[in-house]
Design an enzyme around this catalytic site. Structure first.
Site: not given
Ligand code: ATP
Length: 495
Positions: A105-106, A108-109, A111-112, A332-333, A407
């Protein structure tokens, strides 16, 4: 033992040469260099892995309930974890236990977070590493680190109550990309081979149970051997959260924050379409910082709305463009905002000429429900709004500026989307089969027609355009209320 014999013989040899009266300095220097190199190589893996797993002291506190918007990923993952929780049941049913789960997945979603929660859920030991930690310039170091990672995991698991461990490897594509792709040195391939060997070595009948959880946002780059059944044979999609997921994540990250009564979570969730969990976490934090700056006791709705701009565009800049530039930006805006409102009533939330991040000004659209499908007419409206900024400049100054570059890129992308989706005059197409020139001409025609339409619409409402831009120049920002007032203060709008 071999090491000691080699060192002893080396030292004896040098003493012998010294007794013979030879100059031993070059030999000593050479021995020191060789010794130093080997010492460095042998300790490389150990040093890095000593840090691995440091961030896990609070694993027990990470729960699946603390992860928002990932219900189906959590369910799939929980299913895969059954063999760690109830090994006898899975054995009875003759189920081959999973060796690896791949979270795709993208950024910050979450995964960790999922991997850590999986360790908490199964009371397993948790060892984390990142793909990039295994890749060094020196051949063999990565493979050695992989071996050590698995042996550490086995040791930890055997000392634990539940006799299980989860190894989490983030950025798996760095060490697991297709073999032969990195022709510069074989280190990548050796490291991946070692990972495959270790995965094959995971035996369901072992006293300790190991599960490998990998995370990547480029599953397409992974070597097929890694994702074949028997290795990472379960892929769990970790997607950007939908509206209700965003509400949940927002609630999770504001639990410890003083919120004012006027907070409208639904509105914030609608305004943050496309945000990842990490961006929502950052949004909550930024809103709290903005409230603190004002010495406010509670975080208000407007703080969150401003924080959204900050997360998307960056911090407000102190640097002021020249007066001439500011005037142009306001025209513009105003062009964007006027066309947006004309083609879709209620679509403008605010507009500003305060520079933020890379933008000298911007218009913010009103919150909308998540949308995944678009009709041709909706896509055309997007294009018209994107073109309107430059066209407004043209009316006022008789020329355009570089401010419209993004744009135009955006407009071109949307016109391509129209063609690719079979919504253009070319009808149903396979984009790879369409000759480049034909594609170009079709996109160009879409844009030229919409440019004319936008021009006409702005021309019919030119006084309103100038009125908005003058007020924007004076006020620097206009919220929806002020914007609507200006629209209504002019004669009837031409639509
Ligand atoms: P990357 O691919 O960049 O390693 P990741 O998918 O592993 O990112 P995480 O490291 O799990 O993302 O998330 C980073 C932070 O974003 C977490 O510590 C949390 O604060 C917030 N976060 C991300 N996803 C969620 C979620 N689904 N619910 C709650 N908090 C989230």
């Amino acid at each position: 033992m071999k090491k000691e014999i080699a060192t002893g013989s080396g030292v004896a040899g040098i003493i012998f040469l010294a007794i013979l009266g030879l100059n031993v300095f070059p030999f000593v220097l050479f021995a020191l260099l060789i010794g130093g190199f080997f010492y460095f190589m042998m300790n490389q893996g150990k040093m890095k892995l000593a840090n691995v797993g440091e961030n896990i002291k609070n694993t027990n506190f990470m729960k699946f309930e603390d992860i928002g918007g990932q219900d189906s990923a959590i369910n799939e993952l929980k299913e895969a974890l059954q063999f760690l929780l109830k090994p006898d049941n899975t054995k009875k049913m003759g189920i081959r236990p999973l060796k690896g789960v791949l979270l795709v997945g993208p950024p910050g979603t979450g995964k960790t977070l999922l991997a850590r929660a999986a360790a908490g859920y199964t009371s397993s030991e948790y060892i984390a590493a990142s793909g990039s930690e295994f890749i060094e310039m020196y051949a063999g170091v990565g493979a050695k680190r992989i071996r050590q990672l698995f042996s550490d995991a086995r040791k930890k698991a055997s000392n634990s109550k539940n006799k299980s461990a989860i190894i989490f490897i983030d950025e798996l594509e760095v060490l697991g990309s297709k073999r032969g792709g990195n022709s510069s040195h074989m280190e990548y391939d050796q490291t991946l081979n070692q990972l495959l060997v270790e995965m094959d070595g995971i035996n369901p009948d072992d006293e300790t149970r190991i599960l490998l959880v990998g995370a990547t946002n480029r599953a397409d780059m992974l070597d097929p051997a890694l994702i074949r059944p028997g290795r990472f044979d379960r892929q769990v999609q970790v997607t950007l959260p939908d509206k209700s997921g965003r509400s949940k994540i927002f609630s999770i990250h504001t639990k410890n924050k003083p919120l004012a009564e006027d907070i409208d979570i639904d509105d914030i969730a609608r305004a943050t379409f496309g945000f990842s969990g990490a961006q929502l976490e950052s949004l909550s934090n930024e809103a709290a910082i903005l409230a603190l700056r004002e010495d406010a006791q509670k975080i208000e709705h407007r703080h969150f709305i401003e924080a959204i701009d900050k997360v998307i565009m960056g911090e407000k800049l102190d640097r002021r463009p020249s007066q001439k530039e500011v005037e142009r930006v306001s025209v513009h805006e105003s062009g964007h905002a006027l066309i947006s409102e004309l083609v879709e009533e209620g679509s403008v939330s605010s507009l500003t000429i305060v520079p933020r991040g890379k933008a000298l000004g911007f218009m913010r659209k009103s919150s909308q429900d998540d949308q995944y499908l678009y009709t041709r007419s909706e896509l055309e409206k997007h294009i018209m709004v994107a073109l309107a900024g430059a066209i407004a400049e043209d009316f006022k100054y008789g020329n355009r500026s570089t401010g419209a570059k993004n744009d135009f890129n955006q407009a071109w992308k949307v016109s391509r989307e129209i063609v690719e989706s079979g919504l253009s005059s070319l009808g149903v197409v396979s984009i790879e089969e369409v000759p480049k020139e034909k594609l170009y001409n079709e996109c160009k025609e879409i844009l030229v027609n919409l440019e004319k339409e936008t021009e006409q619409l702005l021309k019919d409402n030119i006084n309103t355009l100038y009125n908005i831009s003058e007020h924007l120049l004076q006020e620097e920002s206009l919220d929806r209320r002020a914007f609507v007032k200006l629209l209504n203060s002019n004669n009837k709008l031409a639509v």
